[in-house]
Design a protein around this motif. Structure first.
Motif, short mmCIF file in Angstrom:
data_model
loop_
_atom_site.label_atom_id
_atom_site.label_comp_id
_atom_site.label_asym_id
_atom_site.label_seq_id
_atom_site.Cartn_x
_atom_site.Cartn_y
_atom_site.Cartn_z
N ALA A 145 -9.78 2.06 2.61
CA ALA A 145 -8.47 2.62 2.28
C ALA A 145 -7.46 2.33 3.38
O ALA A 145 -6.30 2.00 3.11
N VAL A 146 -7.90 2.44 4.63
CA VAL A 146 -7.00 2.14 5.76
C VAL A 146 -6.60 0.67 5.75
O VAL A 146 -5.43 0.32 5.96
N GLU A 147 -7.58 -0.21 5.45
CA GLU A 147 -7.27 -1.65 5.40
C GLU A 147 -6.31 -1.96 4.26
O GLU A 147 -5.36 -2.73 4.42
N GLN A 148 -6.55 -1.35 3.10
CA GLN A 148 -5.63 -1.53 1.97
C GLN A 148 -4.24 -0.99 2.29
O GLN A 148 -3.23 -1.59 1.90
N LEU A 149 -4.19 0.11 3.00
CA LEU A 149 -2.89 0.67 3.40
C LEU A 149 -2.16 -0.28 4.33
O LEU A 149 -0.94 -0.50 4.18
N HIS A 150 -2.88 -0.88 5.28
CA HIS A 150 -2.25 -1.84 6.19
C HIS A 150 -1.74 -3.06 5.43
O HIS A 150 -0.62 -3.54 5.69
N ARG A 151 -2.58 -3.55 4.49
CA ARG A 151 -2.13 -4.70 3.69
C ARG A 151 -0.91 -4.34 2.85
O ARG A 151 0.03 -5.14 2.72
N ALA A 152 -0.93 -3.13 2.29
CA ALA A 152 0.22 -2.71 1.48
C ALA A 152 1.48 -2.60 2.34
O ALA A 152 2.58 -2.98 1.90
N GLU A 153 1.33 -2.09 3.56
CA GLU A 153 2.48 -2.00 4.45
C GLU A 153 3.00 -3.38 4.82
O GLU A 153 4.22 -3.61 4.86
N GLU A 154 2.08 -4.32 5.09
CA GLU A 154 2.50 -5.69 5.40
C GLU A 154 3.19 -6.34 4.20
O GLU A 154 4.21 -7.02 4.35
N GLU A 155 2.63 -6.12 3.00
CA GLU A 155 3.27 -6.67 1.80
C GLU A 155 4.63 -6.04 1.57
O GLU A 155 5.57 -6.71 1.12
N LEU A 156 4.76 -4.75 1.87
CA LEU A 156 6.05 -4.08 1.71
C LEU A 156 7.08 -4.65 2.67
O LEU A 156 8.23 -4.90 2.29
N VAL A 157 6.66 -4.88 3.92
CA VAL A 157 7.59 -5.47 4.91
C VAL A 157 8.00 -6.87 4.47
O VAL A 157 9.18 -7.25 4.53
N ALA A 158 7.00 -7.67 4.01
CA ALA A 158 7.32 -9.03 3.55
C ALA A 158 8.24 -9.00 2.33
O ALA A 158 9.17 -9.81 2.21
N ALA A 159 7.99 -8.04 1.42
CA ALA A 159 8.85 -7.93 0.22
C ALA A 159 10.27 -7.55 0.60
O ALA A 159 11.24 -8.07 0.03
N ARG A 160 10.41 -6.64 1.57
CA ARG A 160 11.76 -6.25 2.00
C ARG A 160 12.48 -7.43 2.66
O ARG A 160 13.67 -7.64 2.44
N GLU A 161 11.74 -8.20 3.48
CA GLU A 161 12.36 -9.36 4.12
C GLU A 161 12.78 -10.39 3.08
O GLU A 161 13.87 -10.97 3.17
N GLN A 162 11.89 -10.61 2.07
CA GLN A 162 12.26 -11.54 1.01
C GLN A 162 13.46 -11.03 0.22
O GLN A 162 14.35 -11.80 -0.16
N GLN A 163 13.50 -9.73 -0.03
CA GLN A 163 14.64 -9.16 -0.75
C GLN A 163 15.93 -9.36 0.04
O GLN A 163 16.98 -9.69 -0.54
N GLU A 164 15.88 -9.17 1.35
CA GLU A 164 17.07 -9.38 2.17
C GLU A 164 17.52 -10.84 2.12
O GLU A 164 18.71 -11.13 2.02
N ARG A 165 16.52 -11.76 2.20
CA ARG A 165 16.88 -13.17 2.13
C ARG A 165 17.46 -13.52 0.76
O ARG A 165 18.45 -14.27 0.67
N VAL A 166 16.86 -12.99 -0.30
CA VAL A 166 17.35 -13.27 -1.64
C VAL A 166 18.76 -12.70 -1.83
O VAL A 166 19.65 -13.35 -2.38
N ASP A 167 18.98 -11.48 -1.36
CA ASP A 167 20.31 -10.87 -1.48
C ASP A 167 21.35 -11.68 -0.72
O ASP A 167 22.47 -11.89 -1.21
#
Length: 220
Positions: free
Chosen positions: A49-71
């Protein structure tokens, strides 16, 4: 008074007690083993669960960065579109994202960027403007011939050296008539956001040259 217990009964009780003790010890061992397994499974579940949480946090950060680039890319492309259409038009802000967000925005942005690049490049004037181009050639030749005729008239009027030099200058100006027609043709191309390619130049120069020759022949 209590009666004495027979030795066989006592021995049986001792064996029964030993069996019960062994059974309790076995059950206690099984309970400890089960508990250890449950704890190990719980620890693995927590670690997963901790590993999945870390991956989810990393994916969330990457998604936010991609959203900023797309915007940022969308805002840049929208600004270019406003510039293409003219600043006087009120287009408002960029349109909202279409779909449920499952589509990769890289491909649509690349298509929009390519479309803007192609629309931003001026094309050649269409064949429908050939009459206007011919008119530019005629107007340039007529204007140059009129200036030449005026120069010749001044030479004849003043006499002397001007009577010799001005006719030569008049001939040079007259021969430049086809080139003068390129000036209004270029203005026409700029207004239509097009380039003055080989075909429009040929139309202007050909018409201007033909007009110049006709004017020189008729003026003799």
């Amino acid at each position: 008074m209590n009666e004495p217990v027979a030795s066989e009964t006592y021995a049986a009780q001792v064996r029964r007690l030993a069996d019960l003790t062994a059974r309790v010890a076995e059950q206690r061992a099984e309970a400890h083993t089960w508990y250890d397994r449950q704890c190990a499974a719980a620890d693995r579940a927590v670690a997963d669960a901790v590993e999945q949480l870390h991956r989810a946090e990393e994916e969330l950060v990457a998604a936010r960065e991609q959203q900023e680039r797309v915007d940022a890319e969308v805002a840049h492309l929208w600004q270019q579109l406003r510039a293409r259409l003219g600043g006087g038009r009120r287009l408002g802000g960029p349109p909202a994202p279409a779909g449920n967000g499952s589509i990769d925005p890289v491909l649509p942005l690349a298509r929009a960027r390519d479309l803007l690049d192609r629309t931003g490049q001026p094309g050649e004037l269409p064949g429908s403007v050939n009459p206007l181009l011919a008119l530019c050639g005629v107007a340039g030749a007529v204007l140059a011939y009129a200036l030449g005729a005026g120069a010749r008239a001044l030479g004849v009027g003043y006499g002397g050296d001007l009577a010799v030099g001005l006719p030569v200058l008049a001939l040079m100006v007259t021969l430049l008539g086809p080139l003068i027609g390129l000036v209004p043709a270029r203005v026409l191309a700029d207004r239509r956001h097009a380039v003055l390619g080989p075909r429009p130049i040929t139309v202007v120069l050909g018409t201007g040259l033909l007009t110049t020759v006709l004017l020189l022949v008729l003026g003799r």
